[in-house]
Design a protein around this motif. Sequence first.
Motif, PDB file in Angstrom:
ATOM      1  N   TRP A  92      38.066  37.869  30.848  1.00 56.15           N
ATOM      2  CA  TRP A  92      37.715  37.494  32.150  1.00 56.15           C
ATOM      3  C   TRP A  92      37.494  36.214  32.518  1.00 56.15           C
ATOM      4  O   TRP A  92      37.897  35.568  33.421  1.00 56.15           O
ATOM      5  CB  TRP A  92      37.198  38.562  32.823  1.00 56.15           C
ATOM      6  CG  TRP A  92      37.693  39.919  33.432  1.00 56.15           C
ATOM      7  CD1 TRP A  92      37.466  41.042  32.727  1.00 56.15           C
ATOM      8  CD2 TRP A  92      38.817  40.149  34.265  1.00 56.15           C
ATOM      9  NE1 TRP A  92      38.258  41.967  33.179  1.00 56.15           N
ATOM     10  CE2 TRP A  92      39.098  41.464  34.255  1.00 56.15           C
ATOM     11  CE3 TRP A  92      39.406  39.339  35.192  1.00 56.15           C
ATOM     12  CZ2 TRP A  92      40.185  42.303  35.115  1.00 56.15           C
ATOM     13  CZ3 TRP A  92      40.416  40.094  35.792  1.00 56.15           C
ATOM     14  CH2 TRP A  92      40.717  41.438  35.740  1.00 56.15           C
ATOM     15  N   TRP A 125      38.689  33.077  28.739  1.00 51.68           N
ATOM     16  CA  TRP A 125      40.299  33.245  28.706  1.00 51.68           C
ATOM     17  C   TRP A 125      40.346  32.973  27.090  1.00 51.68           C
ATOM     18  O   TRP A 125      41.303  32.277  26.583  1.00 51.68           O
ATOM     19  CB  TRP A 125      40.984  32.150  29.470  1.00 51.68           C
ATOM     20  CG  TRP A 125      40.321  32.378  30.713  1.00 51.68           C
ATOM     21  CD1 TRP A 125      40.426  33.515  31.575  1.00 51.68           C
ATOM     22  CD2 TRP A 125      40.352  31.390  32.043  1.00 51.68           C
ATOM     23  NE1 TRP A 125      39.937  33.349  32.860  1.00 51.68           N
ATOM     24  CE2 TRP A 125      39.802  32.022  33.153  1.00 51.68           C
ATOM     25  CE3 TRP A 125      40.257  30.012  31.804  1.00 51.68           C
ATOM     26  CZ2 TRP A 125      39.811  31.307  34.292  1.00 51.68           C
ATOM     27  CZ3 TRP A 125      39.840  29.183  32.934  1.00 51.68           C
ATOM     28  CH2 TRP A 125      39.917  29.907  34.186  1.00 51.68           C
ATOM     29  N   TRP A 176      41.951  34.964  24.275  1.00 48.77           N
ATOM     30  CA  TRP A 176      42.588  36.158  24.444  1.00 48.77           C
ATOM     31  C   TRP A 176      42.549  36.771  22.869  1.00 48.77           C
ATOM     32  O   TRP A 176      42.408  37.755  22.672  1.00 48.77           O
ATOM     33  CB  TRP A 176      44.224  35.794  24.611  1.00 48.77           C
ATOM     34  CG  TRP A 176      44.476  34.863  25.867  1.00 48.77           C
ATOM     35  CD1 TRP A 176      45.088  33.827  25.735  1.00 48.77           C
ATOM     36  CD2 TRP A 176      43.948  35.040  27.026  1.00 48.77           C
ATOM     37  NE1 TRP A 176      44.970  33.083  27.041  1.00 48.77           N
ATOM     38  CE2 TRP A 176      44.379  34.117  27.909  1.00 48.77           C
ATOM     39  CE3 TRP A 176      43.260  36.039  27.591  1.00 48.77           C
ATOM     40  CZ2 TRP A 176      44.140  33.845  29.179  1.00 48.77           C
ATOM     41  CZ3 TRP A 176      43.119  36.119  29.125  1.00 48.77           C
ATOM     42  CH2 TRP A 176      43.444  34.830  29.844  1.00 48.77           C
ATOM     43  N   HIS A 215      45.062  46.385  29.565  1.00 51.29           N
ATOM     44  CA  HIS A 215      45.018  45.270  30.514  1.00 51.29           C
ATOM     45  C   HIS A 215      45.044  44.080  30.022  1.00 51.29           C
ATOM     46  O   HIS A 215      45.946  43.021  30.258  1.00 51.29           O
ATOM     47  CB  HIS A 215      43.530  45.285  31.161  1.00 51.29           C
ATOM     48  CG  HIS A 215      43.274  44.840  32.617  1.00 51.29           C
ATOM     49  ND1 HIS A 215      44.140  43.627  32.876  1.00 51.29           N
ATOM     50  CD2 HIS A 215      42.750  44.909  33.494  1.00 51.29           C
ATOM     51  CE1 HIS A 215      43.966  43.254  34.215  1.00 51.29           C
ATOM     52  NE2 HIS A 215      42.982  44.378  34.665  1.00 51.29           N
ATOM     53  N   SER A 259      48.901  43.590  28.962  1.00 48.97           N
ATOM     54  CA  SER A 259      49.807  43.469  30.180  1.00 48.97           C
ATOM     55  C   SER A 259      49.650  42.069  30.505  1.00 48.97           C
ATOM     56  O   SER A 259      50.723  41.461  30.963  1.00 48.97           O
ATOM     57  CB  SER A 259      49.489  44.314  31.128  1.00 48.97           C
ATOM     58  OG  SER A 259      49.718  44.029  32.484  1.00 48.97           O
ATOM     59  N   ASN A 260      48.512  41.652  30.602  1.00 46.23           N
ATOM     60  CA  ASN A 260      48.340  40.142  31.386  1.00 46.23           C
ATOM     61  C   ASN A 260      48.867  39.088  30.181  1.00 46.23           C
ATOM     62  O   ASN A 260      49.181  38.030  30.676  1.00 46.23           O
ATOM     63  CB  ASN A 260      46.895  39.686  31.746  1.00 46.23           C
ATOM     64  CG  ASN A 260      46.551  40.531  32.797  1.00 46.23           C
ATOM     65  OD1 ASN A 260      46.469  41.755  32.855  1.00 46.23           O
ATOM     66  ND2 ASN A 260      45.842  39.735  33.655  1.00 46.23           N
ATOM     67  N   LEU A 269      53.885  45.184  36.799  1.00 47.78           N
ATOM     68  CA  LEU A 269      54.027  44.055  36.307  1.00 47.78           C
ATOM     69  C   LEU A 269      54.916  43.907  35.065  1.00 47.78           C
ATOM     70  O   LEU A 269      55.467  42.717  34.528  1.00 47.78           O
ATOM     71  CB  LEU A 269      52.604  43.316  35.653  1.00 47.78           C
ATOM     72  CG  LEU A 269      51.449  43.234  36.505  1.00 47.78           C
ATOM     73  CD1 LEU A 269      50.108  43.013  35.823  1.00 47.78           C
ATOM     74  CD2 LEU A 269      51.992  42.138  37.569  1.00 47.78           C
ATOM     75  N   VAL A 278      43.842  35.325  35.271  1.00 56.68           N
ATOM     76  CA  VAL A 278      44.181  35.895  34.226  1.00 56.68           C
ATOM     77  C   VAL A 278      45.607  36.473  34.508  1.00 56.68           C
ATOM     78  O   VAL A 278      46.332  37.007  33.562  1.00 56.68           O
ATOM     79  CB  VAL A 278      43.591  37.229  33.774  1.00 56.68           C
ATOM     80  CG1 VAL A 278      42.063  36.402  33.028  1.00 56.68           C
ATOM     81  CG2 VAL A 278      43.018  38.217  34.543  1.00 56.68           C
ATOM     82  N   PHE A 279      45.972  36.865  35.807  1.00 59.51           N
ATOM     83  CA  PHE A 279      47.154  37.275  36.197  1.00 59.51           C
ATOM     84  C   PHE A 279      48.295  36.277  36.098  1.00 59.51           C
ATOM     85  O   PHE A 279      49.586  36.568  36.567  1.00 59.51           O
ATOM     86  CB  PHE A 279      47.165  38.060  37.563  1.00 59.51           C
ATOM     87  CG  PHE A 279      46.394  39.241  37.267  1.00 59.51           C
ATOM     88  CD1 PHE A 279      47.218  40.471  36.950  1.00 59.51           C
ATOM     89  CD2 PHE A 279      45.006  39.601  37.596  1.00 59.51           C
ATOM     90  CE1 PHE A 279      46.717  41.800  37.021  1.00 59.51           C
ATOM     91  CE2 PHE A 279      44.437  40.618  37.574  1.00 59.51           C
ATOM     92  CZ  PHE A 279      45.106  41.656  37.213  1.00 59.51           C
ATOM     93  N   GLU A 305      51.757  37.708  37.116  1.00 59.96           N
ATOM     94  CA  GLU A 305      52.084  38.264  38.508  1.00 59.96           C
ATOM     95  C   GLU A 305      53.326  37.667  39.209  1.00 59.96           C
ATOM     96  O   GLU A 305      53.612  36.366  39.470  1.00 59.96           O
ATOM     97  CB  GLU A 305      50.761  37.580  39.454  1.00 59.96           C
ATOM     98  CG  GLU A 305      50.614  37.802  40.858  1.00 59.96           C
ATOM     99  CD  GLU A 305      50.835  39.029  41.331  1.00 59.96           C
ATOM    100  OE1 GLU A 305      51.750  39.554  41.942  1.00 59.96           O
ATOM    101  OE2 GLU A 305      49.718  39.799  40.916  1.00 59.96           O
TER     102      GLU A 305
END
Length: 634
Positions: free
Chosen positions: A414, A417, A419, A445, A448-449, A483, A608-609, A613
């Motif tokens: 969050w 960043w 990953w 989560h 997905s992002n 998403l 992060v979206f 998004e």
Amino acid sequence: MRVDLNPSNRPVYRFDVYRVDSSTRRVFGPDDEVIPLMPKAYEILLYLVTNSGRVIEKDELMTAVWPDTAVEENNLTQNISAIRRALGERLRENRFIATVPGRGYEFVAQVTVEEYPLEPPESDHDENNEDHGSGKVSPRSPSATPGIYRRGAIALAAVLVIGLASIGFFFWNKGGDQTGARISSLAVLPFKPLVAGSRDEAFEMGIADTLIRKLSGEQLNVRPLTSVRRFASPEQDSADAGRQLGVEAVLDGAIMIVDGRVRVSAELIRVSDGRRLWTGQFDDDLTDIFKVQDSISERVASALRISLADRSKLPSTVSVEAYQLYMKGELHAKRLILPELQKGIAFYEQAIAADPSYALAYVGLANAYRSMVLTNDASPHEMMPKARSVASRSVEIDSNLAEAWTALAISEFWYEWNWNAAEEHLRRALELDPRNPPTHASYAHLLSNLGRHDEALGSIKRALELDPSNPLLNAMEGQILCLAGRQSESTNRLRATIDLDPNFWLPHLFISRNYIIDQNWDAAIASATRAKDMTNGNSEATATIGYALALSGRKDEAREVLSYLLSPSLSTPTPSYSTAIIYLGLGDRERAMEALEAAYQQRYPLLVFLKVEPKWNDLRSEPRFIKLMERMKF
């Protein structure tokens, strides 16, 4: 007519498998287990039993139990509920005590009276003996006779344990489960107070949480505390809770803390038919609460024929004070609204002060700091580094604690960043505890992002297999489906989640995204408004209202929402990410990008979206957006 609560002939009253012994003022259950009741609850039961077969008006009962004292009717109601729980009477069952609406109560079970006790009153020494066979744990009297009597008592206890274990095993196979199948799923409900007016919710939740950790494993799927905490009402029917949680058995119990002692009664109930598979009574000093928890978990594990979790993998503290403070933190922080989170943080900090090596308290503090940002718009620069610092400390203290690695991974995800580091930490957490639903959900989560949708859906599916009735996990699956471009499935899942828990705000926010994609503007605005109202003004929910208004052509109303979010009178400044959403809806791409740049400087977590998004698709060809994605390390 008032009946003497302490008759001179001191009779014993028997009903069903219980007896009320007025010579000792105690209630006994099967195998002579003591049923713990507060004094007033005992007096109410005795009065009802001695007047069985007739309706006792509430005023008559209160006058008998509280003579010359003005009390509220609620005191009577709470004690009646405590008696019903102690006797194992389920909601609306009326097996022993029937409520007569508008009048009072009637004891409806058949009562037999023996004019004198079958055995002399127990002495203080007898009361302080340990009875492992019945599940009672009591401290030894300092004046207990040593030597041959103690050795004899130990030998007798050993015989009783072996004998009762054999009997229990026989009945388990004979009448416990005719199919021969073992119980494979369990819910440990928050323990209830024997008297509602003296409840300690944190302590009740804490016993459940500890038992959940001890009993969870490959042999038994135990629902986590996040799912069972909504079944904390003293009036909750155990079997009904089990059906809602989708489990085969429920462990329910009641506690009473008086003068530094804790008394616990517990029962294991099969959901399909309400049959009791095991019951136990425990009594010890409050300072020995960990011993009581060990005793309960060991006996339940024996009844279910499973092995307990590896003690080396369980988070622990030797401080009862730290444990109680931690559970108070959990009770408040998990409510997520600002005042409760602040209380939770204070309790976590006190728990750490009481035991600086209590790793789980650091995990709770890390999660609370992060929630301050994600749900209450606190400054990321202020809170997120704190979250990462205490999460790192929890890993240093206990590198075998899955929750510690998960908390650290979430901070990397969050705020940093990073990953790769986040994924590495989550994989480590799953190695330590492959049956932890929150860890599977956090991994879903992250995946997905990053746009790894199939892997994300597999991970959230695993979390739901372990905890199918958890509203947060169900809402997350709905978001991940959206998403991934599977809007129809997402909408169905989110509608089902709202039915599961209408008062949970996230599915209302998530489903508004689907309605926007479908250009169902009214539904989108209504859902986002519901989320905003339930969170007392969450900025993302408010921005979503403005975004939908703008796209539907109601741009003046959208600008009003934007002006509100930019108002200097707000107690907490609105994150630039939220204003970027409305600028985008209004078609002002330049200001939308400026706001996103500002959000990057703020290190706002919802960035992060950006990769997945749908609303940001209109900016993906913008050079500044492409550079922003590169700086985000996508």
